[in-house]
Write a protein that holds these residues in place. Structure first.
Motif, PDB file in Angstrom:
ATOM      1  N   LEU A 159      37.606  93.427 -37.413  1.00  0.00           N
ATOM      2  CA  LEU A 159      37.623  92.363 -38.418  1.00  0.00           C
ATOM      3  C   LEU A 159      38.327  92.794 -39.699  1.00  0.00           C
ATOM      4  O   LEU A 159      38.858  91.959 -40.439  1.00  0.00           O
ATOM      5  N   ILE A 160      38.352  94.107 -39.954  1.00  0.00           N
ATOM      6  CA  ILE A 160      38.852  94.617 -41.234  1.00  0.00           C
ATOM      7  C   ILE A 160      40.238  95.234 -41.119  1.00  0.00           C
ATOM      8  O   ILE A 160      41.037  95.141 -42.054  1.00  0.00           O
ATOM      9  N   GLU A 161      40.540  95.847 -39.980  1.00  0.00           N
ATOM     10  CA  GLU A 161      41.801  96.568 -39.830  1.00  0.00           C
ATOM     11  C   GLU A 161      43.011  95.668 -40.078  1.00  0.00           C
ATOM     12  O   GLU A 161      43.111  94.572 -39.546  1.00  0.00           O
ATOM     13  N   GLY A 162      43.929  96.183 -40.924  1.00  0.00           N
ATOM     14  CA  GLY A 162      45.163  95.463 -41.223  1.00  0.00           C
ATOM     15  C   GLY A 162      45.017  94.308 -42.195  1.00  0.00           C
ATOM     16  O   GLY A 162      45.991  93.584 -42.432  1.00  0.00           O
ATOM     17  N   LYS A 163      43.839  94.120 -42.760  1.00  0.00           N
ATOM     18  CA  LYS A 163      43.622  92.997 -43.676  1.00  0.00           C
ATOM     19  C   LYS A 163      43.893  93.411 -45.126  1.00  0.00           C
ATOM     20  O   LYS A 163      43.909  94.592 -45.467  1.00  0.00           O
ATOM     21  N   ALA A 164      44.112  92.411 -45.973  1.00  0.00           N
ATOM     22  CA  ALA A 164      44.359  92.610 -47.405  1.00  0.00           C
ATOM     23  C   ALA A 164      43.600  91.542 -48.173  1.00  0.00           C
ATOM     24  O   ALA A 164      43.230  90.509 -47.604  1.00  0.00           O
ATOM     25  N   PRO A 165      43.355  91.775 -49.461  1.00  0.00           N
ATOM     26  CA  PRO A 165      42.612  90.780 -50.244  1.00  0.00           C
ATOM     27  C   PRO A 165      43.307  89.425 -50.269  1.00  0.00           C
ATOM     28  O   PRO A 165      44.538  89.332 -50.391  1.00  0.00           O
ATOM     29  N   ILE A 166      42.523  88.378 -50.143  1.00  0.00           N
ATOM     30  CA  ILE A 166      43.041  87.007 -50.236  1.00  0.00           C
ATOM     31  C   ILE A 166      43.038  86.600 -51.701  1.00  0.00           C
ATOM     32  O   ILE A 166      41.998  86.619 -52.365  1.00  0.00           O
ATOM     33  N   ILE A 167      44.209  86.250 -52.195  1.00  0.00           N
ATOM     34  CA  ILE A 167      44.332  85.853 -53.597  1.00  0.00           C
ATOM     35  C   ILE A 167      44.075  84.358 -53.690  1.00  0.00           C
ATOM     36  O   ILE A 167      44.816  83.550 -53.130  1.00  0.00           O
ATOM     37  N   SER A 168      43.023  84.001 -54.380  1.00  0.00           N
ATOM     38  CA  SER A 168      42.660  82.591 -54.526  1.00  0.00           C
ATOM     39  C   SER A 168      42.641  82.222 -55.997  1.00  0.00           C
ATOM     40  O   SER A 168      42.647  83.084 -56.880  1.00  0.00           O
ATOM     41  N   GLY A 169      42.617  80.928 -56.259  1.00  0.00           N
ATOM     42  CA  GLY A 169      42.563  80.454 -57.641  1.00  0.00           C
ATOM     43  C   GLY A 169      43.882  80.501 -58.366  1.00  0.00           C
ATOM     44  O   GLY A 169      43.923  80.561 -59.595  1.00  0.00           O
ATOM     45  N   VAL A 170      44.998  80.525 -57.620  1.00  0.00           N
ATOM     46  CA  VAL A 170      46.312  80.546 -58.253  1.00  0.00           C
ATOM     47  C   VAL A 170      46.586  79.194 -58.908  1.00  0.00           C
ATOM     48  O   VAL A 170      46.361  78.141 -58.309  1.00  0.00           O
ATOM     49  N   THR A 171      47.065  79.218 -60.132  1.00  0.00           N
ATOM     50  CA  THR A 171      47.331  77.986 -60.868  1.00  0.00           C
ATOM     51  C   THR A 171      48.465  77.198 -60.224  1.00  0.00           C
ATOM     52  O   THR A 171      49.539  77.740 -59.959  1.00  0.00           O
ATOM     53  N   LYS A 172      48.234  75.943 -59.954  1.00  0.00           N
ATOM     54  CA  LYS A 172      49.244  75.074 -59.349  1.00  0.00           C
ATOM     55  C   LYS A 172      49.804  74.113 -60.386  1.00  0.00           C
ATOM     56  O   LYS A 172      49.159  73.811 -61.384  1.00  0.00           O
ATOM     57  N   ALA A 173      51.029  73.665 -60.143  1.00  0.00           N
ATOM     58  CA  ALA A 173      51.660  72.725 -61.053  1.00  0.00           C
ATOM     59  C   ALA A 173      50.916  71.391 -61.014  1.00  0.00           C
ATOM     60  O   ALA A 173      50.609  70.866 -59.949  1.00  0.00           O
ATOM     61  N   ILE A 174      50.629  70.884 -62.186  1.00  0.00           N
ATOM     62  CA  ILE A 174      49.885  69.626 -62.291  1.00  0.00           C
ATOM     63  C   ILE A 174      50.863  68.462 -62.334  1.00  0.00           C
ATOM     64  O   ILE A 174      51.802  68.453 -63.120  1.00  0.00           O
ATOM     65  N   SER A 175      50.654  67.498 -61.477  1.00  0.00           N
ATOM     66  CA  SER A 175      51.490  66.310 -61.451  1.00  0.00           C
ATOM     67  C   SER A 175      50.648  65.116 -61.900  1.00  0.00           C
ATOM     68  O   SER A 175      49.757  64.659 -61.189  1.00  0.00           O
ATOM     69  N   SER A 176      50.938  64.646 -63.121  1.00  0.00           N
ATOM     70  CA  SER A 176      50.197  63.519 -63.673  1.00  0.00           C
ATOM     71  C   SER A 176      51.155  62.673 -64.501  1.00  0.00           C
ATOM     72  O   SER A 176      52.209  63.151 -64.932  1.00  0.00           O
ATOM     73  N   PRO A 177      50.819  61.422 -64.753  1.00  0.00           N
ATOM     74  CA  PRO A 177      51.698  60.556 -65.563  1.00  0.00           C
ATOM     75  C   PRO A 177      51.972  61.116 -66.952  1.00  0.00           C
ATOM     76  O   PRO A 177      53.075  60.986 -67.480  1.00  0.00           O
ATOM     77  N   THR A 178      50.972  61.775 -67.525  1.00  0.00           N
ATOM     78  CA  THR A 178      51.151  62.324 -68.878  1.00  0.00           C
ATOM     79  C   THR A 178      52.181  63.443 -68.881  1.00  0.00           C
ATOM     80  O   THR A 178      53.088  63.473 -69.723  1.00  0.00           O
TER      81      THR A 178
END
Length: 235
Positions: A159-178
């Motif tokens: 389950l662990i061999e060859g794995k790396a940390p999963i990077i989560s919470g990356v800021t995404k571009a916000i698409s809004s009318p404003t």
């Protein structure tokens, strides 16, 4: 009698001094003198020795297992000063979560924290790779209950061999009318409008500074450059 005795004494003294001088003289060194070594050869020998040591270290580094490689990747995650030789409790929990050691049934986040506290030293806040394997052995018994101890530890290694940390919470571009309204150059006014052409591309220096127009036409004149065409047409 006295005259004949003096030469005998002088002769005895001379022979005694000669014997002492002979005893004090060190025996000659029969070993041939060592020729001075070549500095270039010495440096080459040292370099070969260093190369052999470095190659040996490289071979040792190449023998790092996939499990230890994963351990190091998680150990340095989020810490620029980490060396990869020790792992904090937060990174240990992330490893168990990202590698699905925690299944929510047999192994929970509480089980992971308990095992970490049990394996690490009393005054320590980290675990080494050897302690890491001990912790996995503890969790393997709970994670794979239906398998033998040897099979369980091998399964949890997979389950662990060859794995790396999963990077989560990356800021995404916000698409809004404003946001769209603020970035739409066609709706800019005043000096901001002059900085972009009709396609929305920036004009660069021409949009920031007032460049001198040496064409001879009044600024704002719409028929600039048509004089020569009119004159030739009238002829």
């Amino acid at each position: 009698m006295i005259q004949s005795f003096i030469p005998i004494v002088q002769g005895d003294l001379g022979s005694t001094m000669a014997d002492n001088k002979a005893k004090s003289t060190k025996p000659a060194n029969k070993t041939p003198p060592r020729s001075p070594s070549d500095p270039t050869k010495d440096r080459a020998a040292k370099r070969l020795s260093c190369d052999s040591n470095s190659s040996h270290e490289g071979a040792m580094a190449g023998e790092i297992s996939a499990l230890e490689e994963a351990f190091r990747k998680f150990a340095i995650h989020g810490d620029t000063r980490a060396t990869g030789k020790e792992m904090h409790g937060k990174n240990w929990s992330k490893l168990c979560k990202d590698c699905q050691v925690i299944d929510g049934k047999n192994v929970t986040i509480t089980d992971v924290d308990i095992v970490f506290s049990k394996i690490k030293g009393k005054s320590s806040r980290t675990i080494t790779f050897e302690q890491f394997k001990e912790a996995l052995q503890e969790l393997s018994k709970k994670r794979f209950k239906e398998k033998s101890d040897e099979e369980a530890i091998q399964e949890i290694y997979k389950l662990i061999e060859g794995k790396a940390p999963i990077i989560s919470g990356v800021t995404k571009a916000i698409s809004s009318p404003t946001v769209s309204r603020l970035t739409d150059t066609s709706k800019f006014t005043g000096s901001h409008k002059e900085r972009f052409d009709p396609s929305g591309k920036g004009k660069g220096r021409a949009g920031r500074e007032d460049l001198v127009d040496a064409s001879g036409y009044v600024s704002g004149y719409k028929h600039a450059g048509t004089y020569d065409h009119k004159v030739q047409g009238s002829k």
